[in-house]
Motif scaffolding. Structure first.
Motif, PDB file in Angstrom:
ATOM      1  N   ASP A  16       0.865  -1.179   0.000  1.00 14.63           N
ATOM      2  CA  ASP A  16       0.000   0.000   0.000  1.00 14.63           C
ATOM      3  C   ASP A  16       0.904   1.231   0.000  1.00 14.63           C
ATOM      4  O   ASP A  16       1.558   1.526   1.002  1.00 14.63           O
ATOM      5  CB  ASP A  16      -0.892  -0.025   1.241  1.00 14.63           C
ATOM      6  N   PHE A  17       0.944   1.935  -1.128  1.00 19.30           N
ATOM      7  CA  PHE A  17       1.932   2.998  -1.268  1.00 19.30           C
ATOM      8  C   PHE A  17       1.475   4.068  -2.244  1.00 19.30           C
ATOM      9  O   PHE A  17       0.512   3.891  -3.008  1.00 19.30           O
ATOM     10  CB  PHE A  17       3.267   2.398  -1.747  1.00 19.30           C
ATOM     11  N   HIS A  18       2.190   5.194  -2.211  1.00 21.82           N
ATOM     12  CA  HIS A  18       1.959   6.309  -3.129  1.00 21.82           C
ATOM     13  C   HIS A  18       3.158   6.409  -4.059  1.00 21.82           C
ATOM     14  O   HIS A  18       4.304   6.213  -3.638  1.00 21.82           O
ATOM     15  CB  HIS A  18       1.758   7.605  -2.352  1.00 21.82           C
ATOM     16  N   THR A  19       2.883   6.718  -5.316  1.00 22.09           N
ATOM     17  CA  THR A  19       3.957   6.759  -6.305  1.00 22.09           C
ATOM     18  C   THR A  19       3.573   7.670  -7.470  1.00 22.09           C
ATOM     19  O   THR A  19       2.390   7.985  -7.658  1.00 22.09           O
ATOM     20  CB  THR A  19       4.255   5.341  -6.843  1.00 22.09           C
ATOM     21  N   ASP A  20       4.587   8.061  -8.232  1.00 21.01           N
ATOM     22  CA  ASP A  20       4.347   8.813  -9.469  1.00 21.01           C
ATOM     23  C   ASP A  20       4.613   7.937 -10.691  1.00 21.01           C
ATOM     24  O   ASP A  20       4.805   8.437 -11.805  1.00 21.01           O
ATOM     25  CB  ASP A  20       5.220  10.069  -9.519  1.00 21.01           C
ATOM     26  N   ALA A  21       4.624   6.612 -10.498  1.00 28.62           N
ATOM     27  CA  ALA A  21       4.906   5.684 -11.588  1.00 28.62           C
ATOM     28  C   ALA A  21       3.842   5.771 -12.679  1.00 28.62           C
ATOM     29  O   ALA A  21       2.680   6.099 -12.424  1.00 28.62           O
ATOM     30  CB  ALA A  21       4.980   4.257 -11.053  1.00 28.62           C
ATOM     31  N   LYS A  22       4.257   5.427 -13.890  1.00 27.33           N
ATOM     32  CA  LYS A  22       3.329   5.393 -15.026  1.00 27.33           C
ATOM     33  C   LYS A  22       2.553   4.079 -15.069  1.00 27.33           C
ATOM     34  O   LYS A  22       1.442   4.013 -15.611  1.00 27.33           O
ATOM     35  CB  LYS A  22       4.112   5.546 -16.342  1.00 27.33           C
ATOM     36  N   ALA A  23       3.150   3.023 -14.507  1.00 29.80           N
ATOM     37  CA  ALA A  23       2.515   1.710 -14.519  1.00 29.80           C
ATOM     38  C   ALA A  23       3.154   0.839 -13.450  1.00 29.80           C
ATOM     39  O   ALA A  23       4.226   1.145 -12.929  1.00 29.80           O
ATOM     40  CB  ALA A  23       2.670   1.057 -15.893  1.00 29.80           C
ATOM     41  N   ILE A  24       2.472  -0.259 -13.126  1.00 32.42           N
ATOM     42  CA  ILE A  24       3.031  -1.249 -12.208  1.00 32.42           C
ATOM     43  C   ILE A  24       3.102  -2.581 -12.936  1.00 32.42           C
ATOM     44  O   ILE A  24       2.177  -2.970 -13.660  1.00 32.42           O
ATOM     45  CB  ILE A  24       2.189  -1.365 -10.916  1.00 32.42           C
ATOM     46  N   ARG A  25       4.224  -3.286 -12.775  1.00 38.17           N
ATOM     47  CA  ARG A  25       4.434  -4.612 -13.315  1.00 38.17           C
ATOM     48  C   ARG A  25       4.821  -5.514 -12.145  1.00 38.17           C
ATOM     49  O   ARG A  25       5.643  -5.137 -11.310  1.00 38.17           O
ATOM     50  CB  ARG A  25       5.527  -4.634 -14.374  1.00 38.17           C
ATOM     51  N   PHE A  26       4.238  -6.719 -12.066  1.00 36.37           N
ATOM     52  CA  PHE A  26       4.568  -7.588 -10.940  1.00 36.37           C
ATOM     53  C   PHE A  26       4.234  -9.040 -11.267  1.00 36.37           C
ATOM     54  O   PHE A  26       3.502  -9.337 -12.219  1.00 36.37           O
ATOM     55  CB  PHE A  26       3.814  -7.153  -9.677  1.00 36.37           C
ATOM     56  N   LEU A  51      -1.098   3.116 -14.483  1.00 38.37           N
ATOM     57  CA  LEU A  51      -1.624   3.854 -13.335  1.00 38.37           C
ATOM     58  C   LEU A  51      -2.265   5.134 -13.864  1.00 38.37           C
ATOM     59  O   LEU A  51      -1.621   6.162 -14.038  1.00 38.37           O
ATOM     60  CB  LEU A  51      -0.499   4.135 -12.337  1.00 38.37           C
ATOM     61  N   CYS A  52      -3.556   5.019 -14.136  1.00 37.67           N
ATOM     62  CA  CYS A  52      -4.311   6.101 -14.751  1.00 37.67           C
ATOM     63  C   CYS A  52      -5.676   6.193 -14.094  1.00 37.67           C
ATOM     64  O   CYS A  52      -6.029   5.366 -13.249  1.00 37.67           O
ATOM     65  CB  CYS A  52      -4.456   5.855 -16.254  1.00 37.67           C
ATOM     66  N   ASP A  53      -6.462   7.206 -14.485  1.00 41.96           N
ATOM     67  CA  ASP A  53      -7.795   7.324 -13.918  1.00 41.96           C
ATOM     68  C   ASP A  53      -8.773   6.422 -14.674  1.00 41.96           C
ATOM     69  O   ASP A  53      -8.372   5.670 -15.581  1.00 41.96           O
ATOM     70  CB  ASP A  53      -8.250   8.787 -13.883  1.00 41.96           C
ATOM     71  N   ALA A  54     -10.044   6.506 -14.324  1.00 44.50           N
ATOM     72  CA  ALA A  54     -11.041   5.624 -14.914  1.00 44.50           C
ATOM     73  C   ALA A  54     -11.247   5.852 -16.399  1.00 44.50           C
ATOM     74  O   ALA A  54     -11.806   5.000 -17.100  1.00 44.50           O
ATOM     75  CB  ALA A  54     -12.370   5.786 -14.175  1.00 44.50           C
ATOM     76  N   LEU A  55     -10.784   7.004 -16.904  1.00 44.01           N
ATOM     77  CA  LEU A  55     -10.895   7.322 -18.321  1.00 44.01           C
ATOM     78  C   LEU A  55      -9.567   7.127 -19.048  1.00 44.01           C
ATOM     79  O   LEU A  55      -9.369   7.635 -20.151  1.00 44.01           O
ATOM     80  CB  LEU A  55     -11.391   8.758 -18.508  1.00 44.01           C
ATOM     81  N   SER A  56      -8.653   6.395 -18.384  1.00 44.33           N
ATOM     82  CA  SER A  56      -7.337   6.079 -18.950  1.00 44.33           C
ATOM     83  C   SER A  56      -6.430   7.293 -19.105  1.00 44.33           C
ATOM     84  O   SER A  56      -5.473   7.271 -19.889  1.00 44.33           O
ATOM     85  CB  SER A  56      -7.480   5.366 -20.306  1.00 44.33           C
ATOM     86  N   ARG A  57      -6.702   8.352 -18.354  1.00 41.17           N
ATOM     87  CA  ARG A  57      -5.827   9.527 -18.377  1.00 41.17           C
ATOM     88  C   ARG A  57      -4.716   9.346 -17.355  1.00 41.17           C
ATOM     89  O   ARG A  57      -4.967   8.898 -16.235  1.00 41.17           O
ATOM     90  CB  ARG A  57      -6.636  10.789 -18.059  1.00 41.17           C
TER      91      ARG A  57
END
Length: 322
Positions: free
Chosen positions: A58-68, A104-110
């Motif tokens: 559970d964290f905050h980040t400015d990443a564009k995406a998460i891969r795991f 990591l975008c909003d519900a409208l893919s922004r």
């Protein structure tokens, strides 16, 4: 940014123990003493005590995406800013040689300049080892600061049995509502037994205990059931004295013809026991509609909608005392 084990540990919540193993970082919701106690009572309970119910990054980040990827375990979910966004079947990904990847975008893919990411490990699998987590183009990864700490103890219903989405269970919903750093010790098939109590190295503000429905079939008499319930709850009351401790009596169930006797009488006895120990009873019969359509199996385990009603009513009852 590929997170190191130390970075993963810094943003992990819901575990009382963490181990570095060859297959990856492994988290435990129960202590080894508790796992051994459940194992001694019934081997399958030991397996369920090893699952990663409620454990999350559970964290905050400015990443564009998460891969795991997890090296074992299966159903794994991701929330962005507290909203459910994806569920992955890790077994399928491993078989295909693929990894989970989510923008990591909003519900409208922004794109988002920053967000809170919650990665929920499997609620029902023995394992859930993290092989790796990568934050694409991230400059930071900061642990979330929760508003309170909560320990949730119980059986399969607390574990979220039969929910299509693990994070839709009542324990997860209550955790999210109170923004809690919670440890969810739900063990499917569990019942009141003093041997399963242990010092877990976690200091909660709030404790919920929700056993009873399995006790109805496991124990032969009301007296036997209450002997173990009193022994366990007395340990809880002593350890967490001064905390808000809620004892949730069993919710409705369709099969109420066990040899012990009247199910309603057992529920009443749990309420009286909680009051005698100065704990806060919550009437489980008021939390869930007494109708099979709100249960995944039509008699015992709520589905996602049933869990939402359970959580909604439980939150109302808890807030009366918080």
């Amino acid at each position: 940014m590929k997170l190191t084990n130390e970075q993963l540990k810094a943003v992990a919540f819901g575990a009382v123990e963490t181990r570095e193993e060859p297959e990856g970082l492994r988290f435990f919701k129960c202590t080894q003493k508790q796992i051994n106690a459940w194992q001694a009572l019934e081997p399958v309970l030991g397996d369920r005590a090893r699952s990663t119910t409620g454990v999350r990054l559970d964290f905050h980040t400015d990443a564009k995406a998460i891969r795991f990827l997890l090296s074992d375990g299966n159903k794994t979910e991701v929330l962005i800013d507290g909203v459910f966004r994806a569920q992955y079947r890790m077994k399928t990904l491993r078989e295909k040689g693929e990894v989970a990847e989510l923008p990591l975008c909003d519900a409208l893919s922004r794109p988002l300049s920053s967000c809170r990411v919650t990665l929920a490990l499997p609620s029902h699998d023995d394992g859930g080892r993290i092989a790796f987590v990568e934050l694409v183009d991230a400059t930071y990864c900061r642990p979330h600061e929760h508003k309170c700490r909560m320990l949730m103890i119980g059986d399969s219903i607390t574990q979220g049995w039969n929910s299509a989405h693990d994070t839709f269970s009542y324990a997860w919903r209550v955790t999210n509502h109170f923004d809690a750093d919670s440890v969810i010790q739900g063990v499917g098939g569990g019942f009141y037994h003093e041997s399963t109590f242990d010092e877990i190295g976690f200091d909660p503000d709030i404790v919920t205990v929700a056993y009873g429905t399995n006790d109805y079939g496991h124990y032969k008499t009301f007296n036997e059931a209450m002997t173990h319930a009193r022994a366990f709850l007395s340990l809880i009351a002593k350890k967490y004295q001064g905390k808000k401790i809620f004892v949730i009596t069993p919710i409705w169930r369709a099969d109420r013809d066990k040899a012990m006797g009247d199910f309603g009488h057992l529920c009443d006895l749990y309420r009286e026991l909680a009051l005698s120990l100065s704990l806060i009873p919550v009437d489980g019969l008021l939390l869930e509609p007494p109708m099979p359509e709100f249960y995944a199996d039509e008699f015992l385990h709520p589905h996602d909608l049933g869990f939402s009603l359970y959580a909604e009513r439980l939150i109302v009852e808890m807030e009366k005392h918080l």
